[in-house]
Scaffold this motif. Structure first.
Motif, PDB file in Angstrom:
ATOM      1  N   UNK A 141       0.848  -1.184   0.000  1.00  0.00           N
ATOM      2  CA  UNK A 141       0.000   0.000   0.000  1.00  0.00           C
ATOM      3  C   UNK A 141       0.887   1.238   0.000  1.00  0.00           C
ATOM      4  N   UNK A 142       0.328   2.371   0.418  1.00  0.00           N
ATOM      5  CA  UNK A 142       1.097   3.604   0.395  1.00  0.00           C
ATOM      6  C   UNK A 142       1.631   4.042   1.748  1.00  0.00           C
ATOM      7  N   UNK A 143       2.608   4.914   1.687  1.00  0.00           N
ATOM      8  CA  UNK A 143       3.137   5.549   2.884  1.00  0.00           C
ATOM      9  C   UNK A 143       2.679   6.994   2.857  1.00  0.00           C
ATOM     10  N   UNK A 144       3.620   7.892   2.535  1.00  0.00           N
ATOM     11  CA  UNK A 144       3.311   9.318   2.543  1.00  0.00           C
ATOM     12  C   UNK A 144       2.526   9.747   1.294  1.00  0.00           C
ATOM     13  N   UNK A 145       2.454   8.891   0.296  1.00  0.00           N
ATOM     14  CA  UNK A 145       1.618   9.174  -0.884  1.00  0.00           C
ATOM     15  C   UNK A 145       0.174   8.881  -0.487  1.00  0.00           C
ATOM     16  N   UNK A 146      -0.423   9.839   0.162  1.00  0.00           N
ATOM     17  CA  UNK A 146      -1.725   9.633   0.795  1.00  0.00           C
ATOM     18  C   UNK A 146      -2.394  10.996   0.958  1.00  0.00           C
ATOM     19  N   UNK A 147      -3.726  11.049   0.880  1.00  0.00           N
ATOM     20  CA  UNK A 147      -4.428  12.347   0.982  1.00  0.00           C
ATOM     21  C   UNK A 147      -4.020  13.168   2.206  1.00  0.00           C
ATOM     22  N   UNK A 148      -3.771  12.507   3.343  1.00  0.00           N
ATOM     23  CA  UNK A 148      -3.330  13.213   4.547  1.00  0.00           C
ATOM     24  C   UNK A 148      -1.869  12.907   4.869  1.00  0.00           C
ATOM     25  N   UNK A 149      -1.152  12.402   3.845  1.00  0.00           N
ATOM     26  CA  UNK A 149       0.280  12.083   3.989  1.00  0.00           C
ATOM     27  C   UNK A 149       0.550  11.071   5.098  1.00  0.00           C
ATOM     28  N   UNK A 150      -0.379  10.158   5.311  1.00  0.00           N
ATOM     29  CA  UNK A 150      -0.174   9.181   6.383  1.00  0.00           C
ATOM     30  C   UNK A 150      -0.858   7.858   6.035  1.00  0.00           C
ATOM     31  N   UNK A 151      -0.288   7.155   5.068  1.00  0.00           N
ATOM     32  CA  UNK A 151      -0.830   5.866   4.663  1.00  0.00           C
ATOM     33  C   UNK A 151      -0.359   4.745   5.568  1.00  0.00           C
ATOM     34  N   UNK A 152      -0.730   3.523   5.180  1.00  0.00           N
ATOM     35  CA  UNK A 152      -0.433   2.328   5.964  1.00  0.00           C
ATOM     36  C   UNK A 152       1.021   2.202   6.407  1.00  0.00           C
ATOM     37  N   UNK A 158       6.218   1.887   1.660  1.00  0.00           N
ATOM     38  CA  UNK A 158       4.994   1.390   1.047  1.00  0.00           C
ATOM     39  C   UNK A 158       5.237   1.062  -0.415  1.00  0.00           C
ATOM     40  N   UNK A 159       4.712  -0.057  -0.861  1.00  0.00           N
ATOM     41  CA  UNK A 159       4.795  -0.456  -2.268  1.00  0.00           C
ATOM     42  C   UNK A 159       3.380  -0.817  -2.721  1.00  0.00           C
ATOM     43  N   UNK A 160       2.804   0.015  -3.597  1.00  0.00           N
ATOM     44  CA  UNK A 160       1.436  -0.227  -4.057  1.00  0.00           C
ATOM     45  C   UNK A 160       1.427  -0.682  -5.510  1.00  0.00           C
ATOM     46  N   UNK A 161       0.371  -1.379  -5.874  1.00  0.00           N
ATOM     47  CA  UNK A 161       0.267  -1.926  -7.221  1.00  0.00           C
ATOM     48  C   UNK A 161      -0.467  -0.992  -8.178  1.00  0.00           C
ATOM     49  N   UNK A 162      -1.194  -0.022  -7.641  1.00  0.00           N
ATOM     50  CA  UNK A 162      -1.916   0.934  -8.492  1.00  0.00           C
ATOM     51  C   UNK A 162      -1.737   2.344  -7.943  1.00  0.00           C
ATOM     52  N   UNK A 163      -1.965   3.331  -8.828  1.00  0.00           N
ATOM     53  CA  UNK A 163      -1.837   4.727  -8.430  1.00  0.00           C
ATOM     54  C   UNK A 163      -3.091   5.146  -7.684  1.00  0.00           C
ATOM     55  N   UNK A 164      -2.938   5.981  -6.698  1.00  0.00           N
ATOM     56  CA  UNK A 164      -4.052   6.378  -5.853  1.00  0.00           C
ATOM     57  C   UNK A 164      -4.134   7.895  -5.730  1.00  0.00           C
TER      58      UNK A 164
END
Length: 214
Positions: free
Chosen positions: A107-118, A132-138
């Motif tokens: 999933x994502x790390x700082x690439x997140x709407x509130x800069x706080x992913x999984x 974080x390593x995600x398979x699709x762009x979010x």
DNA sequence: GCGACAG
DNA sequence: ATCTTGTCGC
């Protein structure tokens, strides 16, 4: 750091905003990683979630693994992904007999709407370096990286670079890498390439994904 | 307002 | 995430 169980979406968002400053995005992180843990969660039709962790050594051999099957406590809401997956992952992590030097999250790390992913959340809770390593762009926008393995382009959100679209295999769709905790984006991408010598996804995540379907 | 939206 | 056979390509 202890785990807070949110009862509502608003509470979950507040927790993310409160913990965000605790994520260390300035440290370079260790260049040499001894043990790397891959984490993933599998879903069953009965509302059950299975957290799986697989630990690999520097030669990519499996040295430990753990699973935890529980009842899901939070619905799937884009942006609040962590509240669904973290509980079983923390339980699985507690069952390891070794301590990994890096957590590779699906999933994502700082690439997140509130800069706080999984990856940020798990990193802060455990204190361990995490990416974080995600398979699709979010979130954000990015150009398509060149075809060769190792090529990458920045993922930009609100004018800031929050991750990279990184090609781990020539001619195959890129993966989306972002910082979680205690590791730079450069180092994170270097680790992902080291951990994915053969397939698109890093080996720790591939194995955790397989284990989570058990 | 409407749709899309990490897994 | 999950439901799912064959098929194209290295």
């Amino acid at each position: 750091m202890t785990w807070d169980e949110p009862a509502t979406v608003a509470e979950a968002e507040a927790i993310q905003s409160r913990l965000r400053p605790l994520a260390d995005l300035s440290s370079e992180g260790p260049a040499e990683i001894g043990l790397t843990a891959g984490l993933d969660v599998g879903y069953a039709e009965d509302g059950t979630v299975t957290g799986a962790v697989v630990v690999l050594d520097a030669s990519l051999n499996v040295v430990d693994r753990a699973v935890a099957r529980e009842r899901a406590r939070f619905p799937y809401v884009p942006g609040l992904f962590a509240f669904r997956e973290i509980p079983p992952l923390l339980t699985a992590l507690s069952r390891l007999s070794v301590t990994p030097g890096l957590l590779v999250c699906d999933g994502y790390g700082v690439a997140h709407p509130r800069r706080f992913g999984l990856a940020c959340h798990l990193g802060v809770l455990t204190g361990l370096p995490a990416i974080g390593v995600a398979k699709t762009a979010f979130v954000g926008t990015h150009e398509t990286p060149a075809d060769e393995r190792g090529s990458w382009t920045p993922i930009v959100l609100d004018g800031e670079t929050v991750g990279r679209a990184l090609r781990t295999r020539t001619g195959v769709k890129p993966v989306y890498v972002s910082q979680g905790h205690r590791m730079s984006l450069d180092n994170a991408c270097a680790q992902v390439l080291r951990l994915a010598p053969e397939f698109r996804l890093p080996e720790p995540i591939r194995l955790a994904d397989r284990l989570s379907r058990t």
